[in-house]
Design a protein around this motif. Structure first.
Motif: not given
Length: 264
Positions: A176-181
């Motif tokens: 959920i957090k790493d989709t920002c990359v």
């Protein structure tokens, strides 16, 4: 006109760009869920292959094939665990077009990147979960005539799944957090949306405050749901031991909580 107070700017941004934030959050959650699902499937397949036993009575060809496949799987796991997802996204999305003339759609590339990255981590988790099961379980299954595949499906994997459930939840939270990359390849998720809002109004602190709160709500909600699932998988504290043997106690065995002495 933007309000001068911090709280006023937060409210203004929510009023003007609330739907955009929600849409970006929905994309982040969707990518995380789908990527984790496919990553778990990849991880289970790779983890199972890595734990295939090699018997001394097996043919030389079978031993060589298993060793080669395990080596390829190990290279996959080490590469994707040892490199950052952002570099993987750039390499796969732009490199595939440059080297192999494969033009991936942005959405396919996003799901593919999250899936194979998650699969590398899940492969080691599944391997460890399988190896954590008492070898006596495998020996007992083989003693009653089960094949290796039957033993894995009916005996080992159900127990391993319960053991690795917390790590599956951790991978979902991380995704959920790493989709920002994925914003680096043009995926319009929450981080990408937040950058656009912040750049348009120069409200970086306020915009990313909203984004952080949304990320926290998503991760906290998922972690609570996963805790409930883990609790359900534990089963009841007190249960009947079902048995078909008429010579044994037909009512089963019970577990009771200790009672305090009534004289106390």
């Amino acid at each position: 006109m933007l309000p001068e107070s911090f709280g006023g700017r937060i409210i203004y941004l929510l009023q003007q760009y609330g739907p955009s934030f929600l849409k970006g959050a929905g994309v982040s959650m969707w990518l995380a869920l789908v990527g984790t699902l496919f990553g778990c499937i990849i991880g289970f397949l790779v983890g199972i292959v890595q734990t295939i036993p090699v018997d001394k009575n097996d043919s030389t060809a079978k031993k060589v094939i298993i060793k080669v496949v395990k080596f390829i799987m190990a290279c996959y796991v080490e590469f994707f665990r040892g490199t950052p997802m952002m570099a993987q996204a750039m390499f796969i999305y732009f490199g595939s077009a440059y080297l192999f003339n494969i033009n991936m759609s942005m959405w396919f590339a996003a799901i593919f990147i999250v899936s194979i990255n998650t699969g590398a981590y899940m492969a080691e988790t599944v391997r460890g979960g399988i190896l954590s099961i008492d070898p006596g379980q495998t020996e007992g299954a083989k003693a009653i005539g089960m094949t290796h595949v039957q033993t894995m499906i009916n005996v080992i994997l159900p127990q391993a799944l319960r053991n690795i459930m917390p790590q599956i939840g951790n991978n979902l939270i991380i995704n959920i957090k790493d989709t920002c990359v994925l914003s680096i390849i043009g995926t319009v998720e929450l981080f990408y949306t937040t950058k656009g809002v912040a750049g348009a109004l120069y409200t970086y602190f306020e915009s990313f405050t909203i984004a952080m709160v949304i990320y926290f709500i998503m991760t906290f909600t998922c972690s609570r749901i996963l805790r409930v699932i883990e609790h359900k998988m534990d089963g009841p504290d007190n249960y009947d031991l079902a048995t078909a043997d008429t010579l044994t106690h037909t009512s089963g065995m019970y577990s009771y909580k200790e009672r305090k002495d009534s004289r106390e």
